[in-house]
Each structure stands twice: as structure tokens, then as C-alpha cells.
Design a protein around this motif. Structure first.
Motif, short mmCIF file in Angstrom:
data_model
loop_
_atom_site.label_atom_id
_atom_site.label_comp_id
_atom_site.label_asym_id
_atom_site.label_seq_id
_atom_site.Cartn_x
_atom_site.Cartn_y
_atom_site.Cartn_z
N LEU A 182 -37.40 -39.26 -9.91
CA LEU A 182 -38.31 -40.62 -9.29
C LEU A 182 -39.45 -40.00 -8.12
CD1 LEU A 182 -35.47 -43.30 -9.37
CD2 LEU A 182 -37.88 -43.49 -10.50
N ILE A 183 -38.54 -39.24 -7.41
CA ILE A 183 -39.27 -38.73 -6.08
C ILE A 183 -40.54 -37.93 -6.64
CG2 ILE A 183 -39.29 -36.68 -4.50
CD1 ILE A 183 -38.05 -38.88 -3.00
N VAL A 184 -40.66 -37.25 -7.54
CA VAL A 184 -41.55 -36.44 -8.12
C VAL A 184 -42.54 -37.26 -8.84
CG1 VAL A 184 -42.47 -34.73 -9.75
CG2 VAL A 184 -39.99 -34.08 -8.49
N SER A 185 -42.30 -38.45 -9.58
CA SER A 185 -42.90 -39.15 -10.48
C SER A 185 -43.60 -40.43 -9.55
CB SER A 185 -42.33 -39.54 -11.61
OG SER A 185 -41.25 -40.56 -11.42
N LYS A 186 -42.96 -40.83 -8.55
CA LYS A 186 -43.37 -41.92 -7.82
C LYS A 186 -43.70 -41.85 -6.57
CE LYS A 186 -42.10 -44.48 -11.38
NZ LYS A 186 -42.77 -45.21 -12.26
N GLY A 187 -44.64 -40.78 -6.36
CA GLY A 187 -45.33 -40.63 -4.88
C GLY A 187 -44.24 -40.39 -3.82
N GLY A 188 -43.06 -39.98 -4.13
CA GLY A 188 -42.17 -39.55 -2.89
C GLY A 188 -41.28 -40.84 -2.51
N ILE A 189 -41.35 -41.92 -3.23
CA ILE A 189 -40.66 -43.14 -2.81
C ILE A 189 -39.49 -43.49 -4.12
CG2 ILE A 189 -40.47 -45.60 -2.49
CD1 ILE A 189 -41.80 -43.85 -0.27
N ALA A 190 -38.42 -43.10 -4.24
CA ALA A 190 -37.55 -43.12 -5.47
C ALA A 190 -36.69 -44.61 -5.02
CB ALA A 190 -36.58 -42.04 -5.22
N ILE A 191 -36.12 -44.50 -3.71
CA ILE A 191 -35.35 -45.97 -3.64
C ILE A 191 -36.39 -46.79 -2.73
CG2 ILE A 191 -33.32 -46.41 -2.16
CD1 ILE A 191 -32.81 -44.07 -3.97
N ALA A 192 -36.26 -48.20 -3.27
CA ALA A 192 -37.20 -49.20 -2.87
C ALA A 192 -36.35 -50.44 -2.34
CB ALA A 192 -38.16 -49.66 -3.89
N LYS A 215 -28.29 -57.41 -4.47
CA LYS A 215 -28.17 -57.83 -3.11
C LYS A 215 -26.87 -57.29 -2.63
CE LYS A 215 -29.56 -61.74 -1.09
NZ LYS A 215 -30.00 -63.08 -0.84
N LYS A 216 -26.01 -57.05 -3.77
CA LYS A 216 -24.58 -56.76 -3.45
C LYS A 216 -24.34 -55.22 -2.99
CE LYS A 216 -22.53 -59.87 -7.04
NZ LYS A 216 -22.35 -59.94 -8.51
N ASN A 217 -25.34 -54.31 -3.37
CA ASN A 217 -25.45 -53.20 -3.23
C ASN A 217 -24.21 -52.22 -3.66
OD1 ASN A 217 -27.82 -52.68 -2.00
ND2 ASN A 217 -27.18 -53.30 0.25
N CYS A 223 -35.47 -51.02 -10.59
CA CYS A 223 -36.59 -51.98 -10.68
C CYS A 223 -37.09 -52.12 -12.35
CB CYS A 223 -37.57 -51.77 -9.80
SG CYS A 223 -39.14 -52.85 -10.22
N PRO A 224 -36.91 -53.29 -12.96
CA PRO A 224 -37.21 -53.38 -14.34
C PRO A 224 -39.02 -53.05 -14.50
CG PRO A 224 -36.29 -55.38 -13.49
CD PRO A 224 -36.53 -54.42 -12.16
N ASN A 225 -39.69 -53.15 -13.33
CA ASN A 225 -41.05 -52.95 -13.52
C ASN A 225 -41.25 -51.24 -13.25
OD1 ASN A 225 -43.92 -53.63 -13.98
ND2 ASN A 225 -43.82 -52.93 -11.70
N CYS A 226 -40.84 -50.75 -12.12
CA CYS A 226 -41.35 -49.23 -11.81
C CYS A 226 -40.24 -48.34 -12.03
CB CYS A 226 -41.96 -49.33 -10.43
SG CYS A 226 -40.58 -49.49 -9.14
N GLY A 227 -39.01 -48.72 -12.17
CA GLY A 227 -37.93 -47.80 -12.44
C GLY A 227 -37.46 -47.27 -11.19
N ARG A 228 -37.73 -47.70 -9.89
CA ARG A 228 -37.21 -47.23 -8.66
C ARG A 228 -35.81 -47.72 -8.37
NH1 ARG A 228 -42.73 -47.88 -7.15
NH2 ARG A 228 -43.64 -45.84 -6.38
N ILE A 229 -34.99 -46.99 -7.71
CA ILE A 229 -33.80 -47.46 -7.62
C ILE A 229 -33.91 -48.55 -6.23
CG2 ILE A 229 -31.32 -46.71 -6.46
CD1 ILE A 229 -32.09 -43.87 -8.00
N LEU A 230 -33.00 -49.67 -6.63
CA LEU A 230 -33.51 -50.79 -5.55
C LEU A 230 -32.18 -50.98 -4.71
CD1 LEU A 230 -34.65 -53.38 -8.21
CD2 LEU A 230 -35.91 -52.31 -6.22
N HIS A 231 -32.48 -51.18 -3.29
CA HIS A 231 -31.33 -51.42 -2.48
C HIS A 231 -31.58 -52.68 -1.64
CE1 HIS A 231 -32.63 -49.86 1.48
NE2 HIS A 231 -33.74 -49.23 0.81
N PHE A 232 -30.60 -53.28 -0.82
CA PHE A 232 -30.90 -54.65 -0.17
C PHE A 232 -30.41 -54.28 1.20
CE2 PHE A 232 -29.46 -58.77 1.53
CZ PHE A 232 -30.84 -59.36 1.26
N LYS A 233 -31.36 -54.48 2.27
CA LYS A 233 -31.21 -54.61 3.61
C LYS A 233 -30.45 -55.73 4.05
CE LYS A 233 -33.41 -50.62 5.70
NZ LYS A 233 -35.08 -50.57 6.36
#
Ligand SMILES: [Zn+2]
Length: 241
Positions: A182-192, A215-217, A223-233
Motif C-alpha cells: 500500500l505504501i508503494v501503490s498509494k503515494g506513501g499513505i497505507a493507513i488512513a 471504530k472498534k479498532n 477501505c472498500p474504495n481505495c484499499g487502505r487500512i482504516l483506523h479510528f482516532k
């Protein structure tokens, strides 16, 4: 928070810091090359000033010799006046003397102009030397500062790279592979970050059921759209005294 997810968030922060530090380090040699150019320009200026002094000095020496020869010529002609009895020849000789004296006067004027040029060139050298000296102090200070910055960056890089290795050692290999791709393919942002029911990586909305789980983390959800790993703050609650 899931330990793996937590480490991925930290790893991304570390990777971002490494990128920033490397970019800063890359800019420094360009700045130092600019200083070298400035120094070379000052040296060239000084050389030009010295050359114009040498040229003016040489021209003056040449004109001094011309004047000396001219004065001798007039003296010789004047010495002959007593030998001449013929009036016509006498008048011709006087005319010749007058011509040479006029020429000598012109040479004297040239010499005065050249003396001015020598003064101007000498002052030009003093100015160029002074400017080069002053700027050299500033250049040296900037170079020293640049070197110190590089050393500081290198030291910090060493620390964050060490932290990165330690982090990677604790992340499951499959999770790290997913992150790295993801880091390589998504412009350095793997975790969103998932924020307001949308993905901060692609700004698309996250389906409510997925968002509830994000939200449970508690697990790695993409992400169903971009594939990045999601986390909730979690919103930081204001401290109540
Ligand atoms: Zn997304």
C-alpha cells in the motif's frame, strides 16, 4: 486497539518522518553548491579588477617611455638650433620642435588619464577584496551550519531507522507485506483515518456496517474504495478539573 493496527499507525509515522528527513538532507548539498558559486563569482570579480590594474600600469609604462623619447627628441632638436645659420631651415626646425612638443603634451594627457585609471582600478581591488572577505565569513558560517544540519539529520535518521526495524520485527510478515504494498501503490499513505464515516485517504464514504467495525479498532479493515487500512482516532475528551 489491536496491537498490529497500532504498530502500523506508528510505522507509517516513522516512514513519513524518514521521507521528510531524506528530503531535507537532499536539499542541503544544493544550498552548499550555491555558496561555492558565490565564492567563485567573488574570486572572478577580484581577478578582473587585478587585470584592469595590470593593463593600466602597462599602458602607463609604455606612455612614460614614449614621453621620455619625445622629450629627448625635442632636446636634440633644440641643441641643433645654434648650428643653423639659414633662416628657412631655422623656421622649419622650430616648426618641427613645436610639432614634437604638441605630441608630448598629448602623451602627458594620456598619462594623466592612465593614472586616474590606475587609481580607480586600485580602489576596485580594495572594494572587491573587502566584499570577498566579508562574504567569505558569511559563506563559512552557512557552510558550517549546513554541515551541522546534515549531522543532526543523520543522527535522527539513525534513531528512526532503528525504531523502524524494531517495529517491523514485531509486525506479522503478512501484515507488513500488505502495508508495504500500500505504501508503494498509494503515494506513501497505507493507513488512513476513518473520519465522519469517510476514508481520509480517498475521501469516499465508508458503508455504515464497515464503519462500525472500523471504530472498534480491533482488526485490520481496508477501505472498500481505495484499499487502505482504516483506523479510528478516539476524540480526546477535554480534561475536567
Ligand atoms: Zn479509501
Amino acid at each position: 486497539m489491536d496491537e498490529q493496527l497500532k504498530m502500523l499507525v506508528q510505522l507509517q509515522e516513522i516512514d513519513g518522518r524518514i521521507r521528510t528527513l531524506l528530503a531535507q538532507k537532499k536539499r542541503l548539498p544544493e544550498a552548499l553548491a550555491g555558496l561555492e558559486k558565490k565564492r567563485a563569482a567573488n574570486e572572478a570579480n577580484l581577478e578582473t579588477a587585478k587585470e584592469s590594474l595590470l593593463t593600466a600600469q602597462k599602458n602607463k609604462r609604455d606612455r612614460d617611455k614614449d614621453l621620455e623619447a619625445g622629450v629627448q627628441k625635442v632636446e636634440k632638436l633644440k641643441a641643433r638650433t645654434s648650428e643653423i645659420k639659414n633662416n628657412k631651415e631655422y623656421q622649419a626646425l622650430l616648426k618641427e620642435i613645436e610639432t614634437f612638443e604638441q605630441e608630448n603634451k598629448a602623451v602627458e594627457d594620456d598619462i594623466l588619464v592612465l593614472m586616474d585609471k590606475i587609481d580607480t582600478a586600485t580602489a576596485g581591488i580594495t572594494t572587491a577584496e573587502q566584499r570577498a572577505r566579508e562574504e567569505e565569513v558569511a559563506i563559512l558560517a552557512e557552510q558550517k551550519q549546513g554541515e551541522a544540519e546534515v549531522a543532526k539529520i543523520d543522527q535522527e535518521l539513525k534513531g528512526v531507522e532503528q525504531a523502524r526495524q524494531e517495529m517491523i520485527a514485531r509486525i506479522q510478515p503478512a501484515v507488513f507485506t500488505q502495508y508495504h504494498k500500500l505504501i508503494v501503490s498509494k503515494g506513501g499513505i497505507a493507513i488512513a483515518e476513518a473520519r465522519g464515516e469517510s476514508c481520509s485517504g480517498c475521501y469516499m464514504s465508508i458503508p455504515p456496517q464497515v464503519y462500525v467495525n472500523v471504530k472498534k479498532n480491533e482488526s485490520i479493515i481496508t477501505c472498500p474504495n481505495c484499499g487502505r487500512i482504516l483506523h479510528f482516532k478516539e476524540a480526546i475528551a477535554p480534561k475536567v478539573p
